[in-house]
Design a protein around this motif. Structure first.
Motif, PDB file in Angstrom:
ATOM      1  N   TYR A 317     -46.627   6.081  35.013  1.00  0.00           N
ATOM      2  CA  TYR A 317     -45.933   7.349  35.307  1.00  0.00           C
ATOM      3  C   TYR A 317     -46.912   8.420  35.215  1.00  0.00           C
ATOM      4  O   TYR A 317     -48.139   8.382  34.380  1.00  0.00           O
ATOM      5  CB  TYR A 317     -44.783   7.601  34.363  1.00  0.00           C
ATOM      6  CG  TYR A 317     -45.065   7.610  33.184  1.00  0.00           C
ATOM      7  CD1 TYR A 317     -45.344   8.862  32.406  1.00  0.00           C
ATOM      8  CD2 TYR A 317     -44.722   6.626  32.318  1.00  0.00           C
ATOM      9  CE1 TYR A 317     -45.568   8.875  30.872  1.00  0.00           C
ATOM     10  CE2 TYR A 317     -44.965   6.796  30.725  1.00  0.00           C
ATOM     11  CZ  TYR A 317     -45.333   7.900  30.176  1.00  0.00           C
ATOM     12  OH  TYR A 317     -45.462   7.806  28.773  1.00  0.00           O
ATOM     13  N   ARG A 318     -47.104   9.585  35.917  1.00  0.00           N
ATOM     14  CA  ARG A 318     -47.941  10.476  35.978  1.00  0.00           C
ATOM     15  C   ARG A 318     -47.340  11.914  36.177  1.00  0.00           C
ATOM     16  O   ARG A 318     -46.317  11.910  36.904  1.00  0.00           O
ATOM     17  CB  ARG A 318     -48.921  10.143  37.009  1.00  0.00           C
ATOM     18  CG  ARG A 318     -49.776  11.281  37.277  1.00  0.00           C
ATOM     19  CD  ARG A 318     -51.055  10.971  38.480  1.00  0.00           C
ATOM     20  NE  ARG A 318     -52.009  11.821  38.785  1.00  0.00           N
ATOM     21  CZ  ARG A 318     -51.820  12.502  39.957  1.00  0.00           C
ATOM     22  NH1 ARG A 318     -50.974  12.214  40.890  1.00  0.00           N
ATOM     23  NH2 ARG A 318     -53.056  13.425  40.194  1.00  0.00           N
ATOM     24  N   ALA A 319     -47.696  12.850  35.506  1.00  0.00           N
ATOM     25  CA  ALA A 319     -47.455  14.276  35.763  1.00  0.00           C
ATOM     26  C   ALA A 319     -48.693  15.140  35.767  1.00  0.00           C
ATOM     27  O   ALA A 319     -49.644  15.185  34.810  1.00  0.00           O
ATOM     28  CB  ALA A 319     -46.351  14.779  34.670  1.00  0.00           C
ATOM     29  N   GLN A 320     -48.867  15.744  36.944  1.00  0.00           N
ATOM     30  CA  GLN A 320     -49.896  16.763  36.928  1.00  0.00           C
ATOM     31  C   GLN A 320     -49.687  18.045  37.511  1.00  0.00           C
ATOM     32  O   GLN A 320     -48.859  18.085  38.485  1.00  0.00           O
ATOM     33  CB  GLN A 320     -50.736  16.000  37.984  1.00  0.00           C
ATOM     34  CG  GLN A 320     -52.276  16.872  38.222  1.00  0.00           C
ATOM     35  CD  GLN A 320     -53.035  16.350  39.506  1.00  0.00           C
ATOM     36  OE1 GLN A 320     -52.422  16.470  40.629  1.00  0.00           O
ATOM     37  NE2 GLN A 320     -54.199  15.980  39.323  1.00  0.00           N
ATOM     38  N   LEU A 335     -51.168  10.802  32.103  1.00  0.00           N
ATOM     39  CA  LEU A 335     -50.979   9.429  32.909  1.00  0.00           C
ATOM     40  C   LEU A 335     -50.816   8.245  31.967  1.00  0.00           C
ATOM     41  O   LEU A 335     -51.539   8.248  30.870  1.00  0.00           O
ATOM     42  CB  LEU A 335     -52.159   9.333  33.897  1.00  0.00           C
ATOM     43  CG  LEU A 335     -52.466   7.980  34.656  1.00  0.00           C
ATOM     44  CD1 LEU A 335     -51.508   7.760  35.666  1.00  0.00           C
ATOM     45  CD2 LEU A 335     -53.722   7.906  35.190  1.00  0.00           C
ATOM     46  N   VAL A 336     -49.975   7.326  32.345  1.00  0.00           N
ATOM     47  CA  VAL A 336     -49.751   6.225  31.561  1.00  0.00           C
ATOM     48  C   VAL A 336     -49.770   5.217  32.612  1.00  0.00           C
ATOM     49  O   VAL A 336     -49.149   5.141  33.707  1.00  0.00           O
ATOM     50  CB  VAL A 336     -48.438   6.076  30.807  1.00  0.00           C
ATOM     51  CG1 VAL A 336     -48.332   4.721  30.272  1.00  0.00           C
ATOM     52  CG2 VAL A 336     -48.541   7.050  29.570  1.00  0.00           C
ATOM     53  N   VAL A 337     -50.607   4.152  32.112  1.00  0.00           N
ATOM     54  CA  VAL A 337     -50.689   2.801  33.213  1.00  0.00           C
ATOM     55  C   VAL A 337     -50.623   1.670  32.108  1.00  0.00           C
ATOM     56  O   VAL A 337     -51.484   1.325  31.281  1.00  0.00           O
ATOM     57  CB  VAL A 337     -52.090   2.598  33.957  1.00  0.00           C
ATOM     58  CG1 VAL A 337     -52.144   1.524  34.811  1.00  0.00           C
ATOM     59  CG2 VAL A 337     -52.276   4.013  34.633  1.00  0.00           C
ATOM     60  N   GLY A 338     -49.623   0.840  32.283  1.00  0.00           N
ATOM     61  CA  GLY A 338     -49.283  -0.362  31.553  1.00  0.00           C
ATOM     62  C   GLY A 338     -50.261  -1.377  31.570  1.00  0.00           C
ATOM     63  O   GLY A 338     -50.842  -1.440  32.726  1.00  0.00           O
ATOM     64  N   GLU A 339     -50.215  -2.187  30.824  1.00  0.00           N
ATOM     65  CA  GLU A 339     -51.595  -3.078  30.578  1.00  0.00           C
ATOM     66  C   GLU A 339     -51.096  -4.435  31.842  1.00  0.00           C
ATOM     67  O   GLU A 339     -51.974  -4.790  32.322  1.00  0.00           O
ATOM     68  CB  GLU A 339     -51.438  -4.051  29.301  1.00  0.00           C
ATOM     69  CG  GLU A 339     -52.286  -5.138  29.232  1.00  0.00           C
ATOM     70  CD  GLU A 339     -53.922  -4.556  29.235  1.00  0.00           C
ATOM     71  OE1 GLU A 339     -54.768  -5.193  29.739  1.00  0.00           O
ATOM     72  OE2 GLU A 339     -54.060  -3.547  28.589  1.00  0.00           O
ATOM     73  N   HIS A 340     -49.838  -4.485  31.952  1.00  0.00           N
ATOM     74  CA  HIS A 340     -49.453  -5.326  33.114  1.00  0.00           C
ATOM     75  C   HIS A 340     -48.947  -4.781  34.393  1.00  0.00           C
ATOM     76  O   HIS A 340     -48.192  -5.365  35.254  1.00  0.00           O
ATOM     77  CB  HIS A 340     -48.047  -6.314  32.562  1.00  0.00           C
ATOM     78  CG  HIS A 340     -48.716  -7.058  31.432  1.00  0.00           C
ATOM     79  ND1 HIS A 340     -47.680  -7.716  30.568  1.00  0.00           N
ATOM     80  CD2 HIS A 340     -49.837  -7.812  31.114  1.00  0.00           C
ATOM     81  CE1 HIS A 340     -48.331  -8.513  29.563  1.00  0.00           C
ATOM     82  NE2 HIS A 340     -49.590  -8.218  29.988  1.00  0.00           N
ATOM     83  N   PHE A 341     -49.472  -3.379  34.404  1.00  0.00           N
ATOM     84  CA  PHE A 341     -48.929  -2.673  35.773  1.00  0.00           C
ATOM     85  C   PHE A 341     -49.955  -3.294  36.783  1.00  0.00           C
ATOM     86  O   PHE A 341     -51.108  -3.121  36.824  1.00  0.00           O
ATOM     87  CB  PHE A 341     -49.128  -1.338  35.629  1.00  0.00           C
ATOM     88  CG  PHE A 341     -48.763  -0.430  36.720  1.00  0.00           C
ATOM     89  CD1 PHE A 341     -47.392  -0.221  36.948  1.00  0.00           C
ATOM     90  CD2 PHE A 341     -49.801   0.094  37.503  1.00  0.00           C
ATOM     91  CE1 PHE A 341     -47.038   0.225  38.318  1.00  0.00           C
ATOM     92  CE2 PHE A 341     -49.316   0.770  38.719  1.00  0.00           C
ATOM     93  CZ  PHE A 341     -48.045   1.102  38.950  1.00  0.00           C
ATOM     94  N   ASN A 342     -49.497  -4.014  37.898  1.00  0.00           N
ATOM     95  CA  ASN A 342     -50.327  -4.793  38.792  1.00  0.00           C
ATOM     96  C   ASN A 342     -49.908  -4.547  40.186  1.00  0.00           C
ATOM     97  O   ASN A 342     -49.320  -5.619  40.699  1.00  0.00           O
ATOM     98  CB  ASN A 342     -50.155  -6.396  38.233  1.00  0.00           C
ATOM     99  CG  ASN A 342     -51.009  -7.214  39.161  1.00  0.00           C
ATOM    100  OD1 ASN A 342     -52.021  -6.955  39.393  1.00  0.00           O
ATOM    101  ND2 ASN A 342     -50.507  -8.249  39.482  1.00  0.00           N
ATOM    102  N   GLY A 352     -53.617  -0.436  31.282  1.00  0.00           N
ATOM    103  CA  GLY A 352     -53.544  -0.482  29.713  1.00  0.00           C
ATOM    104  C   GLY A 352     -53.998   1.013  29.101  1.00  0.00           C
ATOM    105  O   GLY A 352     -54.568   0.832  28.291  1.00  0.00           O
ATOM    106  N   VAL A 353     -53.782   1.911  29.860  1.00  0.00           N
ATOM    107  CA  VAL A 353     -54.317   3.354  29.297  1.00  0.00           C
ATOM    108  C   VAL A 353     -53.361   4.313  28.979  1.00  0.00           C
ATOM    109  O   VAL A 353     -52.438   4.532  30.229  1.00  0.00           O
ATOM    110  CB  VAL A 353     -55.452   3.834  29.944  1.00  0.00           C
ATOM    111  CG1 VAL A 353     -56.861   3.006  30.073  1.00  0.00           C
ATOM    112  CG2 VAL A 353     -55.099   4.103  31.574  1.00  0.00           C
TER     113      VAL A 353
END
Length: 586
Positions: A317-320, A335-342, A352-353
């Protein structure tokens, strides 16, 4: 409402143009057939129209109708301030069907293959079909698609742990690309940040570096009532070298205009055979882009992927918040990107950040100094942690810049970095940086010459510490030398000298793109690249002749050689391709 339209820079409809000079100036006449346009039926037509003229030698931009300076060059997209075109007499309803068959012949050599291929002839046929379903909805169909005429990628130097981004160049995927943009991330150029691109068409037709032939595909793009619609299906053939099976790619995009210049939407992608095992890979996302006043945008998105064998931590998910006015700028992003977001029909530079980013800019226009158009002061903080909330990257940057009245630009900046390596990083063959935390900084200086000059482009220099050692870089980017009105050369140079406790190395990448315009409808282009890291010299030469509007003839020669062999570099592979297509309109 004044909803911000999507510009399609790759529109390739049928049209013609003829300029003329006289004693006091020049004129230009542009002819666009009505069949090249989509419009609602009826004798009463009111269209919006604007024209922009850029005079490079004095850096002047003028419009048919006035455009506020705050819009910058994007003002050409704002139809609410465009002129009104009335009195049109348009033809009645037409079928709006276009079919473009092609035939191709090639000779291929590949001495690195097993067994080796030497002067192997081949040939094929296929076609593209376009149908105007309504005045604002277009269907495209492609069979046995071939992109042999597309220029090869321009190589890049990578001194990071993450994948590089190469932009899309294939015409079928470029048209209507903006409709599939998600969450305010365009995904065409290289400066996209870390936000994932949910639909990245470069993932179609490539498998583990090998070309996967496109058997058949279809696309429906346009507007239905208040909704922007994009539907895509591509079927690729099996690829014996990489072992990739026949694979289907599906994308569905819906976007609805809200308020005056805002939109909300959803995007779904599917790859029928996941790269991680049996079953399909799917991506589901919703987004909102909200534009207020002239320069304030808020971009939001939420997405999830489903991949066989990867369970949990699959959200992004992201908010800018982005305020980008002429004098001031402010940007804040989470910004959040899961380790298994593929998203396997998309692109993720770094998974994973958890990223927190902020930047500020102050760019006044000093009236007291005639030679300076604009000054820039800016700074930013980038703070990235992993899923366990452990700091992985921290970057603090500041800079100063000057845009001169002659359109030259100078830039100086300082960056302080911290990087944590959770596993060893093999930056080059034989040079591996061990696990640990590293703090380093560098200074950057650049000067860019205006595009109106016969010699233009940017020269950059940077030097500083780097993973416990030192790094010095010099480069030339976006260079152009105009030798004649028809002939130009675009040089590119990137040298990096890296001295680390684990070892030292130098990366060298040199390229030159040459373009000669034989006529307004025929050009010869060549791209020569030397990459010392890969020990390769590659050449791509293309002739394109549009013998009638919309119909083209191509001759393409490509080769790659090993630069480490003595005397003349040894040939690794080459191909000569001749391709012709013909447009028929009904």
């Amino acid at each position: 409402g004044d909803v911000r339209p999507t510009m399609n820079r790759d529109w390739n409809g049928v049209w013609d143009v003829k300029p003329g000079r006289f004693d006091e100036g020049w004129t230009v006449e542009i002819v666009i057939p009505f069949k090249s346009l989509r419009y609602r039926p009826g004798p009463s037509q009111i269209w919006g129209v604007n024209l922009r003229r850029i005079v490079r030698w004095k850096n002047e931009v003028s419009y048919l109708t006035p455009v506020p300076a705050s819009y910058s060059l994007g003002g050409i997209n704002q139809l609410s301030i465009a002129g009104t075109l009335v009195g049109l007499e348009v033809p009645g309803a037409v079928s709006n069907i276009e079919i473009k068959p092609y035939a191709i012949s090639d000779v291929t050599t590949n001495r690195t293959a097993t067994p080796a291929i030497d002067n192997d002839p081949g040939g094929d046929v296929g076609f593209d079909l376009k149908y105007g379903v309504t005045e604002s909805l277009t269907a495209d169909f492609t069979y046995n698609t071939d992109f042999a005429q597309v220029e090869v990628d321009q190589q890049q130097v990578n001194l990071t742990r993450f994948s590089l981004f190469f932009p899309e160049k294939r015409e079928f995927f470029l048209e209507g690309q903006g409709i599939f943009g998600f969450g305010g991330v365009r995904g065409r150029g290289s400066g996209y940040g870390l936000a994932p691109i949910l639909f990245f068409s470069r993932r179609i037709g490539l498998s583990q570096g090998q070309v996967a032939p496109i058997d058949v595909g279809g696309r429906l793009t346009g507007k239905v009532g208040p909704f922007m619609v994009g539907v895509l299906h591509i079927q690729t053939a099996a690829e014996p070298v990489s072992g990739a099976p026949t694979t289907g790619f599906d994308v569905v995009r819906l976007k609805r205009d809200v308020l005056r210049r805002s939109s909300i939407g959803a995007l779904i992608t599917r790859r029928s055979v996941s790269e991680f095992g049996d079953g399909s890979n799917e991506t589901y996302g919703v987004d909102g882009t909200f534009s207020f006043y002239d320069n304030l945008d808020i971009n939001t998105s939420l997405a999830r992927t489903v991949t066989p064998g990867l369970n949990g931590d699959d959200l992004s998910y992201r908010a800018q918040f982005d305020y980008n006015a002429d004098r001031y700028g402010l940007q804040v992003e989470r910004l959040v990107v899961g380790e298994h977001f593929n998203p396997e029909v998309g692109f993720v530079r770094r998974a994973g950040v958890r990223r927190s980013f902020g930047s500020v800019r102050f760019s006044p226009r000093p009236r007291a100094i005639a030679a300076i158009r604009k000054l820039f002061w800016d700074g930013s903080v980038d703070y990235i942690t992993n899923g366990a909330n452990q700091l992985e990257t921290r970057t603090v940057a500041g800079g100063f810049g000057v845009e001169f009245e002659n359109s030259d630009q100078f830039r100086a900046g300082y960056t302080r970095n911290y990087e944590f390596l959770g596993e060893p990083f093999a930056i080059r063959s034989g040079v591996t940086i061990p696990v640990g935390g590293y703090g380093f900084d560098d200074w950057q200086f650049s000067y860019a010459f205006g595009q109106q000059r016969k010699l233009s482009g940017g020269v950059a220099f940077s030097r500083g510490s780097f993973y416990g050692g030192e790094k010095t870089s010099v480069g030339i980017s976006r260079g152009r030398v105009g030798l004649t009105p028809q002939l130009s050369i675009e040089p590119g140079v990137s040298f990096d000298w890296v001295d680390l406790p684990e070892g030292s190395f130098t990366s060298r990448l040199v390229s030159a793109r040459t373009t000669y315009s034989v006529t307004p409808r025929m050009f010869i282009g060549a791209l020569l690249q030397y990459n010392a890291s890969r020990a390769s010299i590659s050449t791509n030469v293309r002739l394109r002749w549009e013998y009638v509007p919309g119909s083209e003839f191509f001759v393409v020669y490509t080769e790659e050689r090993d630069s480490l062999t003595p005397r003349f570099p040894a040939l690794e592979n080459r191909a000569l391709v001749v391709k012709v297509n013909r447009l028929f309109r009904f």
